[in-house]
Every structure is written in C-alpha cells, then in structure tokens.
Design a protein around this motif. Structure first.
Motif, PDB file in Angstrom:
ATOM      1  N   UNK A 330      25.686   9.864   0.325  1.00 50.27           N
ATOM      2  CA  UNK A 330      26.400   9.799  -0.939  1.00 50.27           C
ATOM      3  C   UNK A 330      25.567  10.315  -2.089  1.00 50.27           C
ATOM      4  N   UNK A 331      24.250  10.003  -2.072  1.00 49.25           N
ATOM      5  CA  UNK A 331      23.368  10.507  -3.129  1.00 49.25           C
ATOM      6  C   UNK A 331      23.363  12.021  -3.169  1.00 49.25           C
ATOM      7  N   UNK A 332      23.347  12.652  -1.994  1.00 50.68           N
ATOM      8  CA  UNK A 332      23.350  14.117  -1.949  1.00 50.68           C
ATOM      9  C   UNK A 332      24.648  14.670  -2.523  1.00 50.68           C
ATOM     10  N   UNK A 333      25.759  14.035  -2.188  1.00 48.84           N
ATOM     11  CA  UNK A 333      27.055  14.490  -2.679  1.00 48.84           C
ATOM     12  C   UNK A 333      27.102  14.465  -4.202  1.00 48.84           C
ATOM     13  N   UNK A 334      26.674  13.356  -4.798  1.00 52.62           N
ATOM     14  CA  UNK A 334      26.796  13.263  -6.254  1.00 52.62           C
ATOM     15  C   UNK A 334      25.756  14.121  -6.966  1.00 52.62           C
ATOM     16  N   UNK A 335      24.596  14.343  -6.335  1.00 52.36           N
ATOM     17  CA  UNK A 335      23.604  15.227  -6.968  1.00 52.36           C
ATOM     18  C   UNK A 335      24.076  16.683  -6.930  1.00 52.36           C
ATOM     19  N   UNK A 336      24.664  17.097  -5.822  1.00 54.22           N
ATOM     20  CA  UNK A 336      25.182  18.463  -5.735  1.00 54.22           C
ATOM     21  C   UNK A 336      26.328  18.675  -6.728  1.00 54.22           C
ATOM     22  N   UNK A 337      27.193  17.677  -6.847  1.00 54.75           N
ATOM     23  CA  UNK A 337      28.270  17.772  -7.831  1.00 54.75           C
ATOM     24  C   UNK A 337      27.706  17.795  -9.246  1.00 54.75           C
ATOM     25  N   UNK A 338      26.668  17.019  -9.469  1.00 59.20           N
ATOM     26  CA  UNK A 338      26.030  16.988 -10.789  1.00 59.20           C
ATOM     27  C   UNK A 338      25.519  18.378 -11.165  1.00 59.20           C
ATOM     28  N   UNK A 339      24.855  19.034 -10.222  1.00 60.65           N
ATOM     29  CA  UNK A 339      24.350  20.386 -10.471  1.00 60.65           C
ATOM     30  C   UNK A 339      25.512  21.332 -10.779  1.00 60.65           C
ATOM     31  N   UNK A 340      26.654  21.105 -10.137  1.00 59.78           N
ATOM     32  CA  UNK A 340      27.822  21.960 -10.350  1.00 59.78           C
ATOM     33  C   UNK A 340      28.611  21.591 -11.598  1.00 59.78           C
ATOM     34  N   UNK A 341      28.154  20.562 -12.326  1.00 57.82           N
ATOM     35  CA  UNK A 341      28.814  20.198 -13.578  1.00 57.82           C
ATOM     36  C   UNK A 341      29.865  19.130 -13.454  1.00 57.82           C
ATOM     37  N   UNK A 342      29.750  18.266 -12.416  1.00 56.89           N
ATOM     38  CA  UNK A 342      30.742  17.214 -12.191  1.00 56.89           C
ATOM     39  C   UNK A 342      30.058  15.858 -12.209  1.00 56.89           C
ATOM     40  N   UNK A 343      30.589  14.936 -13.008  1.00 58.10           N
ATOM     41  CA  UNK A 343      30.105  13.555 -13.036  1.00 58.10           C
ATOM     42  C   UNK A 343      30.943  12.741 -12.063  1.00 58.10           C
ATOM     43  N   UNK A 344      30.306  12.229 -11.006  1.00 58.70           N
ATOM     44  CA  UNK A 344      31.007  11.446  -9.994  1.00 58.70           C
ATOM     45  C   UNK A 344      30.104  10.306  -9.551  1.00 58.70           C
ATOM     46  N   UNK A 345      30.600   9.455  -8.664  1.00 60.50           N
ATOM     47  CA  UNK A 345      29.801   8.336  -8.177  1.00 60.50           C
ATOM     48  C   UNK A 345      30.077   8.116  -6.703  1.00 60.50           C
ATOM     49  N   UNK A 346      29.210   7.331  -6.080  1.00 61.22           N
ATOM     50  CA  UNK A 346      29.455   6.939  -4.689  1.00 61.22           C
ATOM     51  C   UNK A 346      30.365   5.720  -4.633  1.00 61.22           C
ATOM     52  N   UNK A 347      30.412   4.972  -5.721  1.00 63.75           N
ATOM     53  CA  UNK A 347      31.165   3.720  -5.717  1.00 63.75           C
ATOM     54  C   UNK A 347      30.386   2.579  -5.122  1.00 63.75           C
ATOM     55  N   UNK A 348      29.134   2.824  -4.701  1.00 67.09           N
ATOM     56  CA  UNK A 348      28.328   1.779  -4.081  1.00 67.09           C
ATOM     57  C   UNK A 348      27.145   1.431  -4.970  1.00 67.09           C
ATOM     58  N   UNK A 349      26.464   0.354  -4.597  1.00 65.91           N
ATOM     59  CA  UNK A 349      25.324  -0.103  -5.382  1.00 65.91           C
ATOM     60  C   UNK A 349      24.101   0.741  -5.089  1.00 65.91           C
ATOM     61  N   UNK A 350      23.293   0.968  -6.101  1.00 59.39           N
ATOM     62  CA  UNK A 350      22.034   1.691  -5.935  1.00 59.39           C
ATOM     63  C   UNK A 350      20.903   0.802  -6.419  1.00 59.39           C
ATOM     64  N   UNK A 351      19.796   0.871  -5.725  1.00 61.34           N
ATOM     65  CA  UNK A 351      18.617   0.111  -6.121  1.00 61.34           C
ATOM     66  C   UNK A 351      17.409   1.012  -5.982  1.00 61.34           C
ATOM     67  N   UNK A 352      16.654   1.166  -7.062  1.00 61.06           N
ATOM     68  CA  UNK A 352      15.451   2.014  -7.068  1.00 61.06           C
ATOM     69  C   UNK A 352      15.743   3.411  -6.565  1.00 61.06           C
ATOM     70  N   UNK A 353      16.935   3.926  -6.896  1.00 58.48           N
ATOM     71  CA  UNK A 353      17.273   5.293  -6.535  1.00 58.48           C
ATOM     72  C   UNK A 353      17.674   5.478  -5.084  1.00 58.48           C
ATOM     73  N   UNK A 354      17.805   4.401  -4.329  1.00 59.44           N
ATOM     74  CA  UNK A 354      18.167   4.495  -2.913  1.00 59.44           C
ATOM     75  C   UNK A 354      19.626   4.079  -2.743  1.00 59.44           C
ATOM     76  N   UNK A 355      20.418   4.965  -2.166  1.00 59.82           N
ATOM     77  CA  UNK A 355      21.826   4.674  -1.958  1.00 59.82           C
ATOM     78  C   UNK A 355      21.989   3.647  -0.851  1.00 59.82           C
ATOM     79  N   UNK A 356      22.780   2.626  -1.111  1.00 57.17           N
ATOM     80  CA  UNK A 356      23.064   1.622  -0.100  1.00 57.17           C
ATOM     81  C   UNK A 356      24.540   1.667   0.242  1.00 57.17           C
ATOM     82  N   UNK A 357      24.844   1.320   1.461  1.00 57.50           N
ATOM     83  CA  UNK A 357      26.237   1.332   1.891  1.00 57.50           C
ATOM     84  C   UNK A 357      27.061   0.390   1.036  1.00 57.50           C
ATOM     85  N   UNK A 358      28.252   0.829   0.665  1.00 60.48           N
ATOM     86  CA  UNK A 358      29.153   0.028  -0.147  1.00 60.48           C
ATOM     87  C   UNK A 358      29.545  -1.252   0.571  1.00 60.48           C
ATOM     88  N   UNK A 359      29.408  -2.395  -0.119  1.00 60.60           N
ATOM     89  CA  UNK A 359      29.835  -3.662   0.486  1.00 60.60           C
ATOM     90  C   UNK A 359      31.347  -3.703   0.650  1.00 60.60           C
TER      91      UNK A 359
END
Length: 409
Positions: A330-359
């Motif tokens: 998910x982190x890769x998806x939102x970073x690639x979209x960010x570079x392309x000019x899109x603000x999006x999210x994974x919808x899951x919690x992040x801690x210290x920059x590490x994507x965690x699976x959505x509860x």
C-alpha cells in the motif's frame, strides 16, 4: 521494469496542472459557506460572558445549534458541540458505559461492537474493557458483533440485547475505509427492544446521506464537521434528552455538562453553514460521485488479482472506492500516486512510516498479505470528471510498478 501483467502501461509521470485530491474520507475542503461564517463571526469573544458581546456570541452559538438540530432531525438541546468526531465517540461510548453502571448497576457490563469500527471506538472500548490505569479488574466486557466478508454486522447472529447485562451497543453507520453501510436501523431497533442504549458513529455519513436522529432511535450519534466541508476541530454529538451519560470530562458544565470548556461560536456557525450546504446537495452529489466510484472500480476489476471491498450493491457511500492489489505494498501505491500528483491513502494505520494491514480488512477475513496492498480513493466536492479520467489511466500502471517493487519484510 513493469510486471508482465500489463507490459504496455507507461510509468506514471507528473500530473499536468493541479493535483488530484482523492482522500475526501479523511477530510474535505472547507466550503465557502463555512469560510464566510468564520469571517462574519471572527470578532466574537466569550459566549459565557454576562455582557452584550457575550450575549451576542451566545445567540450565534444557539442559532447554530438550532440549525444543526433541524438538519439532523434532533432537538436543539440534543446538539452538543465538541472538538472532533473522535471526541464525540469517546464521550458517547465512555458516557453511556458509565451511565449504565450508575443507572443499572454493576451487572450491566457488556459492550457490543464490531472489530471493524474506527479506532476512536475500538480503542475506547479496549480501554474500558482492559482495566483502569495502574491495574485493577476490568469493569466492562467486550462482545464482538459478528461481521461478514463485506464488514457488515450480521444482525441475525448478534443475539438479543439485555438491559440487565449490556451497558451499550455501538456500530458505525458507514465504514471509513470501505464505505460500506451497516444495518444500523435494524441494530438500533434490536437494542431498543432490549432496553440497551445505542451509539452510532456517523462521521462518514452526516452531510453525505440523510440523517433523522429521532427516527433512527439511537441514544447518541457522532459527527465531524471537516468531513462535510466544515472547519477542523469541530465535532457534533447528538444525545437524546433521556440518555444516561456520565461524562469523563469535568469543568464548567458547558454543553449540557457533557463537554465542559469555553464554546466556539465561530466554529459552530461554520459547522452549521457547511452542513446546510452539504445537506442541500446530497442527492446531486450522491449521483455524481457514485458514477465516479463505479468508473474507478470497473478499471480496478480489470487488473489481475485485484480485490474490491467497496460493495455498492449491498449499500455503500458514493464517494468510496476501496480495493487491494496482492503483491503490491500500500505504501508503494500511494507513493507512486503521490509522484503522479494524486493524494490518496491506504485506509490503514501507519506507525513510524511502516504500513500495517488494515484492521478493517483483517476483521473481514482478508489475509494480512493481501490487506497490506490496500488502496482507498475517496471523492467529494473537489473531484472532477477529469480527475477520474486521470485516475483511471494511472491505476493499472501504478499497480504494475508497485508489484515490481515487491513486498517489504
């Protein structure tokens, strides 16, 4: 190097022109009506002051309270202004839990909620059921409401609620990640039949679907102003007059003694103005955003292995598109979209920059390795047809690149 599944998709480049904001479920742009209300009331001071300027500020506050009540099918006295939807959820869940202890005794100790709730509810319930700070025997027990593969509570499997044993039942109206609607009316009726108070987290719904608090029959309902174009740090808690609430906040007794602290008349006026504008266009926006969502989901379904979790057929918010792409982070998806000019999210919690699976997804039975590839695109007033065209053209290539990058370990 792109994955072989879509070899023809070019790498996403920078977006020409303005960025695309596809994270409306997190926050919505401030509506012009709210901005004008803030400007017009900017000189208001203490609404508790017993002088002319204080009385004027109090009138603005009460006018806003009455306007919100009219829009949401409540009485003016049932509208409590808070600092956020999170605070509203906390005040309601804690307040109803301790209110049950006070009015029905220590045997009323069970709190029913689903594992797919927002952290504002999940963590509050965990705290109540985990013992007091510093140790001690927990005063409440958690009973998990069963959910199906779409995250919806299974009403028929929830059992009967009993005022002698149950402190409260709580369920969100619409999930903040998937957008899927819950059967709150049926759950409220079941709780009411058992004499048990019900709290609805309606943060994602208020301003996006019609709400009639009295018809719903819940004891309390939470909303957040910035989700419908109002100011940040303003929330709404609707609380029935007969709701037994023991507030965890102490102070001057403002807001019916539930939320002590100097009230914010500017924020209240802006909240009412934004809500009025949002309610007036619910039907038009629902139709417009639903078309955008369906277009994006149709593209997502063409990507090999894609999993779509937003379920319009079963009832979902029009602006949500939640999906996962196994093999992509998910982190890769939102970073690639960010570079392309899109603000999006994974919808899951992040801690210290590490994507965690959505509860939410794991609570729905989604494997962790799949849930880690989640992507949430949410649309609102700022979304245009051109934005959706761009998203649809970007998505397959972004997934290819994210999969090529592999999974983090």
């Amino acid at each position: 190097m792109p994955s072989p599944s879509h070899p023809s998709h070019p790498s996403p480049g920078p977006t020409p022109g303005a960025r695309i904001f596809a994270d409306h479920a997190a926050t919505a742009p401030l509506r012009p009506e709210a901005a004008r209300a803030i400007e017009e009331t900017g000189r208001l001071l203490n609404p508790a002051g017993q002088y002319a300027s204080g009385r004027h500020a109090q009138r603005v506050l009460e006018d806003a309270r009455e306007h919100v009540a009219e829009l949401l099918g409540a009485d003016r006295a049932e509208v409590i202004f808070t600092a956020s939807g999170t605070e509203s959820d906390n005040l309601a869940v804690q307040g109803l839990a301790y209110g049950a202890k006070k009015t029905r005794g220590p045997a009323a100790r069970r709190i029913h909620s689903a594992v797919t709730e927002h952290p504002a509810v999940v963590e509050t319930v965990d705290w109540l059921c985990g013992g007091v700070p510093g140790g001690g025997t927990p005063q409440f027990d958690h009973v998990a409401l069963p959910v199906d593969g779409s995250g919806r509570v299974q009403v028929g499997e929830s059992g009967a609620f009993d005022a002698a044993r149950d402190a409260l039942v709580t369920c969100m109206w619409a999930n903040n990640e998937t957008g899927n609607l819950q059967p709150v009316h049926a759950l409220v009726q079941r709780a009411t039949d058992g004499g048990v108070p019900f709290h609805v987290d309606a943060v994602q719904v208020v301003g996006h679907l019609p709400v009639d608090f009295h018809a719903l029959g819940a004891a309390t309902l939470a909303a957040s102003a910035h989700k419908f174009g109002g100011p940040k740090s303003m929330g709404i808690l609707l609380a029935r007059r007969d709701a037994a609430l023991v507030s965890p906040l102490r102070g001057g007794g403002q807001e019916r003694g539930v939320r002590s602290g100097t009230a914010n008349p500017q924020g209240a006026a802006a909240t009412a103005a934004a809500l009025a504008a949002a309610v007036a266009e619910i039907e038009v926006q629902h139709r417009r955003l639903g078309e955008y969502r369906d277009r994006v989901l149709s593209v997502a379904r063409t990507i090999p292995g894609a999993q779509v979790y937003t379920d319009p057929d079963g009832g979902a918010l029009a602006g949500h598109a939640h999906m996962a792409f196994p093999g992509a982070e998910g982190d890769s998806l939102i970073m690639l979209l960010d570079v392309a000019g899109v603000d999006a999210s994974t919808g899951s919690a992040c801690s210290a920059g590490v994507n965690r699976a959505s509860h939410v997804l794991t609570g729905m039975g989604v494997p962790v390795e799949v849930a880690r590839g989640a992507l949430r695109l949410t649309f609102g007033t700022a979304t245009t047809a051109q934005d959706v065209d761009r998203l649809c053209s970007l998505l397959p290539g972004v997934v290819d690149q994210a999969r090529a990058a592999g999974m983090a370990f």
